[in-house]
Design a protein around this motif. Structure first.
Motif, mmCIF file in Angstrom:
data_model
loop_
_atom_site.group_PDB
_atom_site.id
_atom_site.type_symbol
_atom_site.label_atom_id
_atom_site.label_comp_id
_atom_site.label_asym_id
_atom_site.label_seq_id
_atom_site.Cartn_x
_atom_site.Cartn_y
_atom_site.Cartn_z
ATOM 1 N N GLY A 1 -18.066 -2.773 8.986
ATOM 2 C CA GLY A 1 -17.431 -1.573 9.516
ATOM 3 C C GLY A 1 -16.767 -1.743 10.860
ATOM 4 O O GLY A 1 -16.113 -0.815 11.346
ATOM 5 N N SER A 2 -16.891 -2.908 11.488
ATOM 6 C CA SER A 2 -16.318 -3.105 12.819
ATOM 7 C C SER A 2 -14.953 -3.778 12.782
ATOM 8 O O SER A 2 -14.285 -3.912 13.801
ATOM 9 N N SER A 3 -14.520 -4.212 11.580
ATOM 10 C CA SER A 3 -13.241 -4.902 11.478
ATOM 11 C C SER A 3 -12.291 -4.093 10.608
ATOM 12 O O SER A 3 -12.468 -2.896 10.408
ATOM 13 N N ASN A 4 -11.283 -4.729 10.072
ATOM 14 C CA ASN A 4 -10.273 -4.045 9.262
ATOM 15 C C ASN A 4 -10.725 -3.948 7.801
ATOM 16 O O ASN A 4 -11.098 -4.950 7.201
ATOM 17 N N PRO A 5 -10.691 -2.719 7.219
ATOM 18 C CA PRO A 5 -10.376 -1.415 7.806
ATOM 19 C C PRO A 5 -11.547 -0.895 8.651
ATOM 20 O O PRO A 5 -12.703 -1.015 8.242
ATOM 21 N N MET B 1 -9.045 4.239 7.595
ATOM 22 C CA MET B 1 -9.069 5.327 6.626
ATOM 23 C C MET B 1 -9.406 6.640 7.313
ATOM 24 O O MET B 1 -10.333 6.711 8.119
ATOM 25 N N THR B 2 -8.643 7.664 7.027
ATOM 26 C CA THR B 2 -8.900 8.993 7.571
ATOM 27 C C THR B 2 -9.916 9.707 6.680
ATOM 28 O O THR B 2 -9.711 9.812 5.474
ATOM 29 N N PRO B 3 -11.028 10.180 7.263
ATOM 30 C CA PRO B 3 -12.031 10.869 6.438
ATOM 31 C C PRO B 3 -11.442 12.081 5.735
ATOM 32 O O PRO B 3 -10.602 12.797 6.285
ATOM 33 N N LEU C 1 -8.110 3.287 -0.386
ATOM 34 C CA LEU C 1 -7.594 2.081 0.255
ATOM 35 C C LEU C 1 -6.176 1.736 -0.164
ATOM 36 O O LEU C 1 -5.376 1.266 0.654
ATOM 37 N N LEU C 2 -5.844 1.948 -1.442
ATOM 38 C CA LEU C 2 -4.566 1.468 -1.982
ATOM 39 C C LEU C 2 -3.603 2.571 -2.397
ATOM 40 O O LEU C 2 -2.505 2.285 -2.851
ATOM 41 N N GLY C 3 -4.022 3.845 -2.270
ATOM 42 C CA GLY C 3 -3.096 4.934 -2.551
ATOM 43 C C GLY C 3 -3.188 5.480 -3.956
ATOM 44 O O GLY C 3 -3.928 4.976 -4.802
ATOM 45 N N ASP C 4 -2.427 6.535 -4.216
ATOM 46 C CA ASP C 4 -2.492 7.244 -5.494
ATOM 47 C C ASP C 4 -2.104 6.379 -6.678
ATOM 48 O O ASP C 4 -2.569 6.599 -7.789
ATOM 49 N N ASN C 5 -1.236 5.397 -6.484
ATOM 50 C CA ASN C 5 -0.800 4.535 -7.585
ATOM 51 C C ASN C 5 -1.606 3.247 -7.657
ATOM 52 O O ASN C 5 -1.132 2.233 -8.159
ATOM 53 N N PRO D 1 0.822 -1.211 0.000
ATOM 54 C CA PRO D 1 0.000 0.000 0.000
ATOM 55 C C PRO D 1 0.853 1.256 0.000
ATOM 56 O O PRO D 1 1.930 1.298 0.583
ATOM 57 N N ILE D 2 0.341 2.293 -0.669
ATOM 58 C CA ILE D 2 1.042 3.563 -0.723
ATOM 59 C C ILE D 2 0.795 4.369 0.552
ATOM 60 O O ILE D 2 1.666 5.063 1.047
ATOM 61 N N LEU D 3 -0.431 4.251 1.095
ATOM 62 C CA LEU D 3 -0.787 5.028 2.268
ATOM 63 C C LEU D 3 -0.256 4.363 3.523
ATOM 64 O O LEU D 3 -0.245 3.148 3.646
ATOM 65 N N SER D 4 0.183 5.146 4.486
ATOM 66 C CA SER D 4 0.680 4.607 5.743
ATOM 67 C C SER D 4 -0.480 4.253 6.650
ATOM 68 O O SER D 4 -1.464 4.984 6.727
ATOM 69 N N PRO D 5 -0.384 3.131 7.386
ATOM 70 C CA PRO D 5 -1.438 2.780 8.324
ATOM 71 C C PRO D 5 -1.501 3.792 9.460
ATOM 72 O O PRO D 5 -0.495 4.367 9.851
ATOM 73 N N VAL D 6 -2.702 4.003 9.974
ATOM 74 C CA VAL D 6 -2.855 4.848 11.141
ATOM 75 C C VAL D 6 -3.544 4.032 12.207
ATOM 76 O O VAL D 6 -4.025 2.939 11.972
ATOM 77 N N ALA D 7 -3.578 4.531 13.414
ATOM 78 C CA ALA D 7 -4.119 3.770 14.525
ATOM 79 C C ALA D 7 -5.561 3.355 14.263
ATOM 80 O O ALA D 7 -6.378 4.144 13.812
#
Length: 383
Positions: free
Chosen positions: A144-148, A263-265, A189-193, A48-54
């Motif tokens: 919506g209660s699991s990953n992500p 995912m950050t809104p 979910l998977l980033g710009d690329n 993934p291109i995006l970094s995971p967040v808490a």
């Protein structure tokens, strides 16, 4: 023996196609519509291109069900329409439910009309008529209660049969359950690329077993590629017969998402403050057979300050102005703006006289422009 009407009405054309990327649901899963030869999903690993967040705890969304029935004996139905309940953004929930229900009602009305015409045609020509069948069912993929965390995902399958082999249409809905509900896209979910990574992964899987697919039919995913989220994976969905024989069902390819990733809104793009005005003369617009006013997309969009790009491979036009982005696809009655769920306007974009036209409601309902029509047929647009 099948009637001429029945032979002409190919379910593949009638329910074409498209996996529509929309917003999504959750709750109690309905029975999945059985499809013969359903392909098992291929798993592809993508960095993934995006970094995971808490990760954050999210309560599961609940689901209700609406059952629709046919008003004619010429069409047998088994229609169960999912409806969301318990989302944090109740307005977004209502909009999403309206979209899902209106699409089912439109399919029902279309097939009632087709069944009635086919029955009359069979009677006139002395054929035995077998009632058409319409089945709509759904499968909850993520609540919506699991990953992500917060991502709700639903797959709705519409299957129509006319006495022979039917053609299923798969619609997917993905939404972020937060105070401000939003669509969830593959880019989120998977980033710009995401396109490059997904295309490479799918092509690699096809190359492993080329005998299971149509050679050279895979041209890459579209901007609005159908997908759902399940057990920490993004599952890319293709329509039956699109890239593989019917015996393969609806091909799917799985892409792993980071563990405990949330995912950050993103803020919904605001409507531009700067006012722009456009005048269309009567000759600029057309009226179709249903009496719907159509306007040339490029002339309207560019007149309002949008950049317009045409994609010849997907037969779609992309519109961009600042942070605002949308696209329209020829033949697909599915429109959206920013991060809202797609909306049906009752009329799909069409190419007429080498020009792409959209319903006038696209300008008012999707681009949120003020539209006024004069007695002389001129159209005044302001945004």
């Amino acid at each position: 023996m099948r009637s001429e009407h029945e032979m002409k009405k190919n379910p593949y054309n009638m329910l074409k196609l498209g996996v529509v990327g929309c917003a999504m649901l959750v709750g109690v899963s309905g029975a999945v519509l059985p499809l013969t030869g359903m392909a098992s999903a291929e798993t592809v690993t993508v960095v993934p291109i995006l970094s995971p967040v808490a990760s954050e705890s999210t309560s599961p969304v609940q689901m209700k069900e609406v059952e629709l029935t046919s008003k004619t004996q010429d069409l047998k139905t088994n229609i169960k329409v999912p409806q969301l309940s318990g989302m944090l953004d109740t307005k977004y929930q209502e909009q999403t439910n309206d979209i899902i229900l209106s699409l089912a009602n439109k399919d029902l009305a279309n097939w009632e009309k087709e069944a009635t015409e086919a029955a009359a045609d069979a009677k006139t020509n002395g054929f035995t008529y077998r009632p058409y069948e319409l089945t709509i069912n759904y499968a909850l993929k993520s609540d919506g209660s699991s990953n992500p965390a917060g991502v709700v995902s639903l797959e709705v399958t519409t299957y129509a049969a006319t006495g022979g082999t039917g053609m299923p249409r798969v619609d997917t809905y993905n939404v972020l359950n937060r105070e401000q509900g939003q669509r969830v896209t593959l880019q989120d979910l998977l980033g710009d690329n995401f396109k490059e990574n997904v295309n490479a992964g799918i092509q690699a899987k096809i190359n492993e077993k080329p005998e299971n697919y149509f050679k050279d039919e895979f041209k890459g995913i579209s901007e609005e590629q159908g997908f759902y989220v399940e057990k920490g994976e993004a599952v890319i969905v293709f329509p039956k017969y699109s890239i593989a024989p019917g015996s393969s069902g609806t091909p799917e390819f799985r892409f792993s998402l980071p563990e405990k990733w949330t995912m950050t809104p993103k803020p919904v793009a605001p409507i531009p403050v700067e006012k722009m005005k456009l005048e269309l003369v009567a000759s600029d617009s057309l009226t179709n057979a249903e009496g719907v006013s159509l306007v040339p997309l490029r002339k309207v969009a560019e007149g309002l300050g949008y950049e317009v790009k045409w994609n010849q491979e997907t037969y779609a036009a992309e519109l961009k102005k600042g942070a605002g982005w949308t696209s329209v696809s020829v033949g697909q009655d599915s429109y959206f703006f920013a991060k809202m769920a797609p909306v049906m306007l009752g009329t799909a974009p069409a190419i007429l006289n080498d020009t792409l036209y959209v319903p006038l409601k696209f300008v008012s309902d999707i681009l949120h422009a003020d539209v006024k029509t004069s007695d002389a047929g001129a159209i005044h647009i302001e945004q």
